[in-house]
Design a protein around this motif. Structure first.
Motif, PDB file in Angstrom:
ATOM      1  N   PHE A   1      -7.006  -5.088   8.372  1.00  0.00           N
ATOM      2  CA  PHE A   1      -6.213  -5.292   7.157  1.00  0.00           C
ATOM      3  C   PHE A   1      -6.395  -3.744   6.676  1.00  0.00           C
ATOM      4  O   PHE A   1      -7.031  -3.082   7.214  1.00  0.00           O
ATOM      5  N   ALA A   2      -5.876  -3.556   5.488  1.00  0.00           N
ATOM      6  CA  ALA A   2      -6.029  -2.306   4.740  1.00  0.00           C
ATOM      7  C   ALA A   2      -5.565  -0.951   5.421  1.00  0.00           C
ATOM      8  O   ALA A   2      -6.117   0.045   5.170  1.00  0.00           O
ATOM      9  N   ASN A   3      -4.545  -1.191   6.374  1.00  0.00           N
ATOM     10  CA  ASN A   3      -4.107   0.105   7.214  1.00  0.00           C
ATOM     11  C   ASN A   3      -5.167   0.882   7.881  1.00  0.00           C
ATOM     12  O   ASN A   3      -4.900   2.209   8.001  1.00  0.00           O
TER      13      ASN A   3
ATOM     14  N   TYR B   1       0.921  -1.025   0.017  1.00  0.00           N
ATOM     15  CA  TYR B   1       0.196  -0.106   0.054  1.00  0.00           C
ATOM     16  C   TYR B   1       0.957   1.313  -0.067  1.00  0.00           C
ATOM     17  O   TYR B   1       2.116   0.938  -0.096  1.00  0.00           O
TER      18      TYR B   1
ATOM     19  N   VAL C   1     -10.140   8.209   9.542  1.00  0.00           N
ATOM     20  CA  VAL C   1      -9.875   9.197   9.186  1.00  0.00           C
ATOM     21  C   VAL C   1     -10.564   9.641   7.603  1.00  0.00           C
ATOM     22  O   VAL C   1     -11.197   8.663   7.298  1.00  0.00           O
ATOM     23  N   PRO C   2     -10.565  10.821   7.290  1.00  0.00           N
ATOM     24  CA  PRO C   2     -11.472  11.018   6.072  1.00  0.00           C
ATOM     25  C   PRO C   2     -10.753  10.287   5.003  1.00  0.00           C
ATOM     26  O   PRO C   2      -9.770  10.121   4.699  1.00  0.00           O
ATOM     27  N   GLY C   3     -11.824   9.664   4.274  1.00  0.00           N
ATOM     28  CA  GLY C   3     -11.473   8.724   2.995  1.00  0.00           C
ATOM     29  C   GLY C   3     -11.414   7.216   3.945  1.00  0.00           C
ATOM     30  O   GLY C   3     -11.686   6.317   3.075  1.00  0.00           O
ATOM     31  N   LEU C   4     -11.122   6.964   4.909  1.00  0.00           N
ATOM     32  CA  LEU C   4     -11.004   5.759   5.476  1.00  0.00           C
ATOM     33  C   LEU C   4     -11.495   5.626   6.796  1.00  0.00           C
ATOM     34  O   LEU C   4     -11.021   5.675   7.924  1.00  0.00           O
ATOM     35  N   ASN C   5     -12.980   5.998   7.056  1.00  0.00           N
ATOM     36  CA  ASN C   5     -13.770   6.036   8.461  1.00  0.00           C
ATOM     37  C   ASN C   5     -14.030   4.657   8.416  1.00  0.00           C
ATOM     38  O   ASN C   5     -14.174   3.652   7.887  1.00  0.00           O
TER      39      ASN C   5
ATOM     40  N   ILE D   1      -7.073   2.694  10.472  1.00  0.00           N
ATOM     41  CA  ILE D   1      -6.538   3.303  11.911  1.00  0.00           C
ATOM     42  C   ILE D   1      -7.478   4.033  12.540  1.00  0.00           C
ATOM     43  O   ILE D   1      -8.756   4.400  12.150  1.00  0.00           O
TER      44      ILE D   1
ATOM     45  N   ALA E   1     -12.471  12.888  -0.592  1.00  0.00           N
ATOM     46  CA  ALA E   1     -12.930  12.794   0.976  1.00  0.00           C
ATOM     47  C   ALA E   1     -11.934  13.530   1.656  1.00  0.00           C
ATOM     48  O   ALA E   1     -12.333  14.356   2.582  1.00  0.00           O
TER      49      ALA E   1
ATOM     50  N   SER F   1     -11.237   8.675  -2.789  1.00  0.00           N
ATOM     51  CA  SER F   1     -10.805   8.903  -1.401  1.00  0.00           C
ATOM     52  C   SER F   1     -10.073  10.222  -1.265  1.00  0.00           C
ATOM     53  O   SER F   1     -10.043  10.650  -0.005  1.00  0.00           O
TER      54      SER F   1
ATOM     55  N   ALA G   1     -16.631   8.583   2.395  1.00  0.00           N
ATOM     56  CA  ALA G   1     -16.141   7.598   1.537  1.00  0.00           C
ATOM     57  C   ALA G   1     -16.632   6.224   1.993  1.00  0.00           C
ATOM     58  O   ALA G   1     -16.352   5.988   3.170  1.00  0.00           O
TER      59      ALA G   1
ATOM     60  N   SER H   1      -4.986   8.753   5.050  1.00  0.00           N
ATOM     61  CA  SER H   1      -6.337   8.576   4.361  1.00  0.00           C
ATOM     62  C   SER H   1      -6.319   8.007   3.094  1.00  0.00           C
ATOM     63  O   SER H   1      -7.367   7.067   2.918  1.00  0.00           O
TER      64      SER H   1
END
Lengths: 730, 213, 153
Positions: B83-85, A676, B95-99, B87, C112, C109, C56, C128
């Protein structure tokens, strides 16, 4: 002034031979192979006549001025749908803003001029088609000028061209679009004047990609996005162990789902599986989840990683078939123990996992068929589909779709995915069917970069340089039992197993390389840079270790050890030194620099990385990469390939496919982890050695250098040498 | 002789009665004291025992996976890093984008294997039940953390009980849904009813914590 | 099978599907909007990222039955948003894409992120974008493009 572009004589073909493919009368597959050299080879004996490529198969000038250029390659990220048209458009003096690219369907005229089949691989797109596309552009221009000259009753050399316009000696001018109909009636010239490099308008420039906008607004279609009227979607239940067969099948629950059309057993390349055909993908997938299959897994090997490692380690301790025997193979025994070392390396199976899962769409109409495939292997895939359907290849209209990555996974000798699709299409006669492999199918479906064990014994001279080197490599052959075996297996050694070691540019005396190619029931395949993946890791970490022992700077050590004739590699090494020395000498506490260099597919790459350890993982702050790839056709694409390629190469440090009782232990990205953003270098600065030599490839060369460079840096931070991948603990 | 033999018997009898009364009284009181002591001891013992049951639930994967001390949640019965980091983020919501709610909806998605519940998020660091090496903290440490009103969002003992009884994300642990491979996620070691009962016993005992560190 | 009224890129769309169907497959196969991609099906790669009420969301794991009347924005519609447009233009200007398959999700992403943080730091970007997989590893240029877009907004 630089030496003129010596292209024709510099088209350096390494030891690969041409592959001629034809189908035998009975619909079977007959591959005839013979050694074939380019017409301009130095040896110059029995060269076949040069191919004549009709320009109208490659260039179509539309009435509105748009210029459609057909690309004889798959576009799967490498940028070839921009760089090949650039080459043609430059020689043609076309207005670049009017150029549109399309991917060629399968046809003889689109075969790779060197490999003799239509394919993408071996980092050969530019290397093999540079000359071809130049000539196509030049010939097209010649024909346009001839048409204009006719019209104006002047001679061709009184005319000049610029940006899709022909200008006459007076005030005459005519747009290419106006001349196209006349031009196409002109004879195709045997030869046409190629530009002097100083005349290039596009070649050598940072030309942005043609496909960016469509890939940023959702409009770019990939193979998986295909939608045809009446199309059905299929998935296949594969046996959990390669080669397993369906013993019995309970499809009651599966068939009950609305939208399920058919459930039936199908033969696979090895063993059998169950196809489910439905109106939509989600229905097919749900139906497969409800399928109860009793698999017959008897009589086939159940690969098991821990058992395989035991076998591989034992094999590595015995000499294999000889790949290289240079000097005295007993020399090592005469070196005192204090200056001998043994290093054993282990590399796991790796999956390619391109972002777009594998897919193929076929419609069978009885006497014809049509296929849509994001394919790296058009000739082979077309043949396989034809064979399954009982057709001749030319009866299969084969469209090349844009692919979401490939890395070798879409060039499979047995075309297994296409065969599955064709079998299903045959049953659904008249209805197009899209076969989709889920990500789980992909992670578990085989065709991996094989696992390898290496054992290297080194005798070190008093000067700290290697004085003797005995190297055994163990790994499955990629081509044994296939038509490619004749080409790639020599003395019982699959050359792809040893490439990167056997052809090393280091001047190592008493150098012996041998290999074992065990047979294992796991399908294997070339994975971006193939044998160089593990071989470069071994060579570049051992060279670094030797340098550390000798207390010699890693770059200086390499300079000393490289063969004088390794010009490209020396140039790349010098350039990376120059471009990284400032930051290498100014590293913050807790950071270390790692160096590596490697030549593959005729392109030389050197790499310097700045690494620290964060959260028990290597953090790569920066990579400086220097490349010698001959003439840089599109430095922007090259920069992207190297920035991306080193990020891709980190997969070697993070990923592993393992087996237990024949079953793959990983399912998806939650178990098999590619890099990633946090795993890849934060910045990568790429520097290209200026050159007018024939262009060589950039698809695979970035991959081998990054993992050893990172591990060489880690060694400076921890004092440990990492010989087992993936990196689990640092 | 000063002791009048005529008073001896009544004095003796009086002293006997007094003695017997005293003995009787003291036995009664002792019994009451003993009853009170036994009752208290028993309640304490019950409370501590109940706490161990509560602790067993809290440190089971369905609960402890979101009570981490690190920048990440855990998943699975083996409690590996998510998985997929994914956090924690500044508020335990990613975090924004990955809530967290980028994937986790208000209910389980059994067709895709993603667990869900209302307001899916991580417990704050003040409510961590593991150390930074992902090892569960001891029973005593977790117990004291749970009753510490400066760390537990201000809950008193009845509040804790209500939390265990009614909080949707707590209830989720007993309805954790299917994994992506189709199998059901494992449940905590007690049923929800048993968990609430144990909590009640513990609360009634005054939320005692084991004295061991 | 059930009928759902969905709000997609500002338009009302009606679909008739099994309620457990992930939003991803509703978009791709019912509405023929193939810009949102299937990469893994378990929310591990981000190729399926859309916005649902501005958040997102990984559409491959969200059953359409859980969407309700929340506003869905896909890659096909994000260009209507000024930040969306800035991100797309930055992506093109920085020549980010290679195979391009993951880029719809990367862009969604990134948008977002930029909507929440106008000037993201390297750490913000890494966190992010940390769950978006790119096998071509265009990460270096993704970082550059996000910073460039941040400068343009």
């Amino acid at each position: 002034m630089r030496a003129a572009l010596k292209l024709e004589n510099d088209l350096h073909l390494n030891r690969r031979s041409f592959l001629r493919v034809s189908t035998a009368a009975a619909g079977g597959l007959l591959i005839s192979l013979y050694l074939d050299l380019p017409a301009t080879a130095q040896e110059g004996n029995q060269a076949p006549p040069p191919k004549v490529y009709p320009p109208d198969a490659f260039v179509h000038i539309k009435p509105d001025g748009k210029i459609l250029i057909t690309v004889n390659r798959l576009e799967f990220g490498q940028g070839v749908q921009t760089s090949l048209p650039m080459i043609l458009a430059d020689e043609m003096d076309a207005d670049w803003s009017q150029v549109v690219a399309e991917l060629a369907p399968a046809a003889d005229v689109y075969k790779d001029p060197f490999f003799g089949i239509q394919m993408v691989g071996g980092s050969g797109s530019i290397a093999h088609s540079f000359q071809q596309y130049r000539e196509l552009g030049a010939k097209t221009r010649t024909m346009l000028v001839a048409a204009a000259a006719d019209r104006w009753h002047v001679t061709a050399d009184q005319c000049r061209t610029e940006k899709s316009v022909v200008y006459g000696p007076g005030n005459q001018s005519a747009r290419y679009a106006e001349l196209a109909n006349d031009a196409v009636r002109k004879p195709v010239p045997e030869k046409a004047r190629l530009k002097n490099p100083s005349e290039f308008r596009l070649i050598g420039k940072r030309v942005p990609r043609l496909d960016s906008r469509a890939k940023c607004d959702g409009s770019q279609k990939f193979g998986l996005d295909l939608d045809l009227p009446g199309m059905k979607v299929a998935v296949v239940a594969h046996p959990p162990v390669f080669g397993g067969r369906v013993k019995s099948l309970d499809d009651k629950d599966a068939r009950r789902l609305p939208g399920v059309r058919d459930v039936f057993e199908i033969p696979l390349v090895k063993g059998s599986g169950v196809a489910i055909v439905a109106d939509k993908f989600w229905i097919a997938k749900q139906a497969r989840d409800r399928l109860k299959v009793d698999w017959d897994l008897s009589g086939i090997e159940h690969a098991d990683s821990s058992q395989l490692w035991t076998t591989y380690r034992e094999l590595a301790r015995t000499p294999g078939n000889v790949a290289v025997a240079r000097g005295d193979d007993k020399a090592i025994d005469g070196i005192p123990a204090a200056r001998r070392m043994v290093a054993e390396y282990e590399f796991p199976y790796l999956a390619h996992t391109p972002m777009e899962p594998l897919n193929t769409t076929v419609r069978f109409d009885g006497d014809r068929a049509e296929a849509w495939v994001p394919s790296q292997f058009q000739t082979m895939d077309q043949m396989a589909i034809a064979q399954v359907l009982g057709l001749k290849p030319e009866q299969v209209t084969f469209h090349t779709e844009f692919a979401g990555g490939g890395f070798g996974r879409r060039a499979v000798i047995d075309s297994h995915v296409q065969r599955e699709a064709a079998v299903i299409a045959k049953r659904l006669r008249g209805t197009p069917v899209k076969l989709v492999w889920t990500r789980e199918d992909d992670v578990r479906g085989g065709y991996y970069r094989p696992m390898h064990a290496h054992r290297v014994e080194i005798g070190i001279g008093a000067d700290g340089m290697p004085a003797a080197w005995r190297h055994v490599i163990v790994g499955q052959s990629l081509v044994a039992g296939t038509p490619f075996a004749v080409m790639l297996i020599k003395n019982g050694v699959d050359q792809t197993t040893v490439e990167g070691t056997s052809d090393t540019s280091y001047n190592i005396p008493n150098f012996h390389v041998s290999a074992h190619n065990p047979t294992v029931n796991v399908p294997v395949l070339w994975w971006r840079s193939v044998g160089h993946t593990h071989n470069a890791f071994v060579m570049e970490t051992l060279i670094d270790e030797l340098a550390t022992r000798a207390r010699i700077d890693p770059i200086a050590y390499r300079r000393k050890l490289l063969k004088p004739e390794a010009k490209k590699l020396r140039a790349a090494l010098d350039l990376v030194d120059e471009k990284s020395v400032a930051w290498r000498n100014n590293l913050p506490k807790g950071h270390a620099a790692g160096i590596s260099c490697h030549e593959s597919f005729d392109t030389a790459v050197a790499c310097a990385v700045d690494v620290s350890i964060e959260n028990k993982h290597p953090k790569i702050h920066r990579a400086t990469v220097a490349v010698h790839c001959g003439l840089a056709v599109n430095p922007l694409t090259i920069e992207s390939q190297f920035q991306g390629g080193v990020g891709f190469g980190i997969t070697q440090l993070t990923g592993a496919i393992t087996f237990k009782d024949g079953r793959v232990e990983q399912r998806n990205f939650d178990g098999y982890t590619p890099p990633y953003i946090v795993d890849a270098p934060v910045t990568v600065d790429v520097h290209i050695v200026p050159s007018t030599e024939a262009p060589t490839g950039c698809g695979e060369p970035p991959v081998p250098v990054i993992s050893p460079a990172v591990v060489n840096a880690l060694a400076k931070l921890t004092g440990k040498w990492y010989r087992t991948l993936p990196l689990v603990t640092i | 002789m000063w002791v009048n033999h005529r008073l001896l018997l009544p004095v003796f009898l009086l002293m006997l009665v007094m003695f017997v009364t005293c003995v009787a009284l003291s036995t009664q009181a002792g019994k009451e004291i003993m009853d009170k002591t036994s009752a208290a001891d028993l309640k304490l013992a019950d409370g501590l025992g109940a706490w161990e049951q509560v602790y067993a639930v809290l440190t089971s994967p369905r609960c402890i996976n979101c009570h981490t001390a690190t920048t990440y949640p855990q998943q699975g019965d083996d409690r590996h890093r998510h998985f997929a980091n994914v956090i924690r983020g500044p508020a335990g919501k990613g975090v924004p984008g990955l809530n967290c709610v980028s994937c986790h909806q208000s209910e389980n998605a059994d067709s895709t294997g993603v667990p869900g519940g209302p307001n899916w998020h991580l417990a704050p660091l003040s409510m961590r039940w593991q150390d930074t090496n992902d090892r569960p903290l001891s029973s005593g440490v977790v117990c004291r953390a749970l009753v510490d009103r400066s760390r537990n969002n201000g809950l008193n003992a009845p509040g804790l009980l209500k939390h265990h009884e009614e909080e949707p994300l707590v209830l989720w642990a007993w309805n954790p849904g299917r994994r992506p491979d189709g199998t059901m996620r494992t449940l905590p070691p007690l049923t929800h009813a048993e968990f609430v009962a144990a909590t009640r016993t513990w609360v009634d005992a005054g939320t005692p914590c084991p004295s061991a560190k | 099978m059930a009928t759902f009224q969905l709000n997609v890129n500002g338009q009302s769309k009606q679909v008739n599907v099994d309620p457990s169907t992930p939003l991803l497959w509703v978009l791709r196969e019912e509405l023929k909007m193939t810009g949102t991609k299937y990469g893994c099906g378990i929310s591990a790669c981000g190729a399926c990222t859309v916005h649902v009420d501005g958040i997102a969301t990984r559409s491959c794991v969200v059953p359409v039955s859980l969407i309700g009347d929340r506003a869905i924005v896909t890659i096909e519609g994000i260009g209507q948003d000024p930040i969306g447009r800035a991100v797309q233009e930055a992506w093109i200007e920085k020549d980010v894409v290679q195979c391009g398959y993951c880029q719809s999700g990367q862009i969604m992403s990134a948008v977002a992120l930029l909507k929440a943080k106008a000037k993201p730091t390297d750490t913000n970007i890494e966190e992010s974008m940390g769950g978006n997989l790119c096998r071509c590893a265009t990460y270096v240029r993704i970082r550059e493009a996000i910073k460039s877009a941040a400068g343009q907004i």
